[in-house]
Design an enzyme around this catalytic site. Structure first.
Site, PDB file in Angstrom:
ATOM      1  N   HIS A  24      -2.055 -12.773  -2.230  1.00 22.39           N
ATOM      2  CA  HIS A  24      -3.025 -13.424  -1.424  1.00 22.39           C
ATOM      3  C   HIS A  24      -2.654 -14.747  -1.013  1.00 22.39           C
ATOM      4  O   HIS A  24      -3.595 -15.504  -0.399  1.00 22.39           O
ATOM      5  CB  HIS A  24      -4.505 -13.340  -2.183  1.00 22.39           C
TER       6      HIS A  24
ATOM      7  N   HIS B  69       0.954  -1.096  -0.158  1.00 22.45           N
ATOM      8  CA  HIS B  69       0.096  -0.058  -0.104  1.00 22.45           C
ATOM      9  C   HIS B  69       0.940   1.270  -0.021  1.00 22.45           C
ATOM     10  O   HIS B  69       0.331   2.408  -0.522  1.00 22.45           O
ATOM     11  CB  HIS B  69      -0.699  -0.077   1.206  1.00 22.45           C
TER      12      HIS B  69
END
EC number: 1.11.1.21
Length: 738
Positions: free
Chosen positions: A268, A100
């Protein structure tokens, strides 16, 4: 892309109708009670506590890199009671932090990304998508405190993400340090919305309304890094829209389909999403919380934290049965099971495998003796639903080595895309391979002073005009963006596709000029020849104006080939507007003078430097041929090609009054003599703003007044040289290479 017209939305970098539109909502708008420190940084005062003389690269070279990595590795499993590690391992948490930090990068203007540690400041520190990353940064504080100035927060974020992947057995391509921290929020346009993503705001792409994703934005909604994982506008059934949003937003961040799939699956493979309780059960974002919380926001209740009742995205669960181990379980489960739509405890839409085998269930994040179902988001399901994504996903499912390599390279690109050329990377883990997205340029050689002098003489006798030479040099160098250090004169990509064909560069004229310079350059690289020719022209123009100046641009540039140039990746650098050349492709929602300021910011110019460059380019006649009412618009001098302060003198003359040219759309203006009414000059918005804006007028007056001529010439030459040499990271970094 406009769904109806096929054109880029508005065609311009940003939308709005004013500078507010250019900036969107500011921190002061979002948090009006926030302590305002602007007054202390006025008049050029720096907020940097290390001072202007601090050399971060030198400090980084003295870093005990291996010791730092060892400390980071130990931190991964050093679970703290105030924020326990899921599965006893902070690795997934730190991967999200690094992702991020880097993932705000967008190709449209090169802004965002990890390069300055902006995640520490509002608005990013309080974006919904960055929920609870305040804790990740605090977990790192003891290590940052230990190594101090030798590691920036910006570098630490990314290195920590790399160490997290390595500690869980994942593949890493390398790491390049050299990101220098800033100490105040950077001015970045994040969008026009008045609300965050979790407040019911619709997606920025609405094809049914002909609404495209606005340039230069890359995220699909305010407060997101990429897309809404629940689906477009939260709709889990819009499979086509989910793939569309992913493809568009990832491409805006320089990722193709394969990189998108690899990053999604690789990221993920680790950790879990958090949606244990409704989001309104917890507090506000860090920037809005009470002083006593010391910069913490969202979840701060000790009992809830201990129980693992954590909510960030609102989605709950792990993607794989082994959330702290690298492997291929993500694709194995994605294709093994059919999935049904369920809702998380927080009320978010997510997908759960139907009748999963016990061995395919995940451990509970706090109690490894418990098993819970895995899940997929609507974004994950797109890798199975979309035909193109599915082909790539099936290949990765069947070829672990291909996934390892693709993820490692895509992660490296994600984390380094905003750093510019590889010469800026530092540290022992910089990969030796040159990657095309790093815009490689072969090393050049520094010519002798005699060679330079001879070439300049040939250029001035070639028949090429001052205007033509200055325009070619500007076209080459002014592509530079200090946001992501792309563009610039090094490599001479102005002679290659796509830059050679950009309308702003007057392609036919440019081709003729470059052809002649190629004929004259001898042993000089084309990159050096273009810049030196511009310098020679300015020296002549200054002499014609009565000033003896030396335009001391650097040499030693190399020439890139078309094969070393990812033409598609350079398309976002094409000027929609360039106020320095008085170029505007077409009228936009944003005022042209706002776009001039934006370009000046990307070039690293001060207000006086911007002002001098505009006035000088006008005096030199170095403006676009695409002005609606002739290519002399804005020149405001009777002696174009001479470096003079005529532009400012004539612009500010009280003998002239201005009016809008009727068919120009409030973009072009006619100046007439107040006494006789005779036509005198034509100008654009980016000309008149230097007389209408009080701050710009104050600077223009200095250049226009008697005795200000020398100051103008000196400022112009300094600013010109700054632009020509802006991309010379190879020179700046040479002293750190031993």
């Amino acid at each position: 892309m406009d769904a109806k017209t096929g054109e880029m939305s508005g065609g311009c970098p940003v939308h709005g109708g004013s500078m507010r539109g250019l900036l969107g909502r500011t921190n002061r708008d979002w948090w009006p009670d926030q302590l305002q420190l602007d007054i202390l940084t006025q008049s050029g005062k720096s907020a940097d506590p290390l001072g202007e003389d601090f050399d971060y690269c030198e400090a980084f070279n003295a870093l005990d890199y291996n010791a730092l990595k060892a400390d980071l590795t130990a931190l991964m499993t050093d679970s703290q009671a105030w924020w326990p590690a899921d599965y006893g391992h902070y690795g997934p948490f730190f991967i999200r932090m690094a992702w991020h930090a880097a993932g705000t990068y967008r190709t449209g203007d090169g802004r965002g990304g990890a390069s300055s540690g902006q995640q520490r400041f509002a608005p990013l520190n309080s974006w919904p998508d960055n929920g609870n990353l305040d804790k990740a940064r605090r977990l790192l504080w003891p290590i940052k405190q230990k190594y101090g100035k030798h590691i920036s927060w910006a570098d630490l974020f990314i290195l920590t993400g790399n160490v997290a992947i390595e500690s869980m057995g994942g593949p890493v391509f390398g790491f390049g340090g050299g990101r220098k921290d800033v100490y105040e929020p950077e001015t970045v346009y994040w969008g026009t919305e008045e609300q965050w993503v979790n407040e019911g705001v619709a997606t920025r792409i609405r094809p049914d309304e002909g609404k495209a994703l606005e340039n230069p934005l890359a995220a699909i909604q305010m407060g997101l890094i990429y897309v809404n994982p629940e689906g477009p506008g939260g709709n889990p059934h819009d499979a086509e829209g989910m793939a569309r949003d992913m493809r568009e937003t990832f491409s805006r961040m320089a990722m193709n389909d394969e990189e998108t799939v690899a990053l999604t699956a690789g990221g993920h493979a680790f950790g879990k999403a958090h949606g244990a309780k409704p989001a309104d059960s917890f507090g506000g974002a860090p920037e809005s919380e009470h002083l006593a919380l010391m910069g913490f926001g969202w979840l701060t209740d000790k009992d809830e934290i201990e129980k693992g009742h954590i909510t960030t995205s609102g989605i709950e669960g792990a993607w794989t049965p082994n959330p702290t181990e690298w492997g291929n379980d993500y694709f194995r489960l994605l294709f093994k099971y059919e999935y049904e739509l369920v809702q998380s405890p927080a009320g978010a839409n997510q997908w759960q495998p139907i009748n999963p085998d016990p061995e395919d269930m995940a451990p509970d994040a706090r109690d490894p003796s418990k098993k819970v179902p895995t899940m997929m988001t609507t974004a994950d399901m797109a890798l199975k639903r979309d035909p193109e994504y599915r082909k790539i996903s099936e290949r990765f499912r069947d070829d672990q080595a291909a996934l390892d390599d693709a993820f490692a390279r895509a992660w490296f690109k994600l984390c380094h895309r905003d750093m510019g050329p590889k010469v800026r990377y530092m540290g022992p883990e910089v990969p030796s391979e040159d990657l095309i997205w790093q815009d490689p340029v072969p090393a050049g050689s520094t010519p002798s002073s005699g060679t330079v002098s001879d070439f300049k003489s040939k250029v001035l006798g070639s028949g090429l005009s001052v205007s033509e030479l200055v325009k070619a040099a500007w076209a080459s160098a002014s592509t530079f963006r200090n946001s992501d250090h792309r563009g610039g004169a090094n490599g001479a990509r102005v002679r290659l596709a796509p830059q050679k064909d950009w309308a702003a560069n007057d392609p036919e004229e440019l081709s003729r000029v470059l052809s002649k310079l190629d004929e004259l350059r001898g042993e000089l690289s084309m990159a050096d020849a273009i810049v030196l020719a511009g310098a020679a022209a300015i020296e002549k123009a200054a002499k014609d104006g009565g000033f003896d100046v030396s335009v001391d641009v650097t040499t030693g540039r190399g020439d890139a080939s078309q094969e070393q140039t990812d033409a598609e990746s350079f398309e976002p650098l094409e000027p929609f507007a360039d106020g320095f050349r008085n170029y505007l492709k077409t009228k936009a929602d944003v005022k042209t003078e706002d776009m001039l300021v934006d370009k000046a910011h990307l070039l690293g110019l001060s207000i006086p430097e911007m002002t001098a460059l505009v006035g000088g380019m006008r005096a030199l006649g170095a403006i676009s041929k695409h002005a609606k009412h002739g290519n002399s618009i804005g020149v405001l001098t009777d002696r174009p090609g001479t470096l003079s302060n005529d532009f400012f003198v004539n612009l500010l003359s009280m003998d002239t009054e201005w009016s809008v040219i009727d068919d120009s759309g409030d973009e072009e203006f006619q100046g007439r003599c107040r006494k006789t009414g005779a036509d005198k000059w034509t100008a654009t918005r980016t000309d008149l703003v230097f007389g209408s804006n009080s701050q710009l007028r104050a600077i223009a007056e200095v250049f226009a007044e008697s005795g200000g001529e020398q100051k103008f010439v000196d400022t112009f030459v300094k600013a010109w040289t700054k632009v020509m040499d802006a991309d010379r990271a190879d020179i700046a970094m040479a002293k750190y290479r031993g």
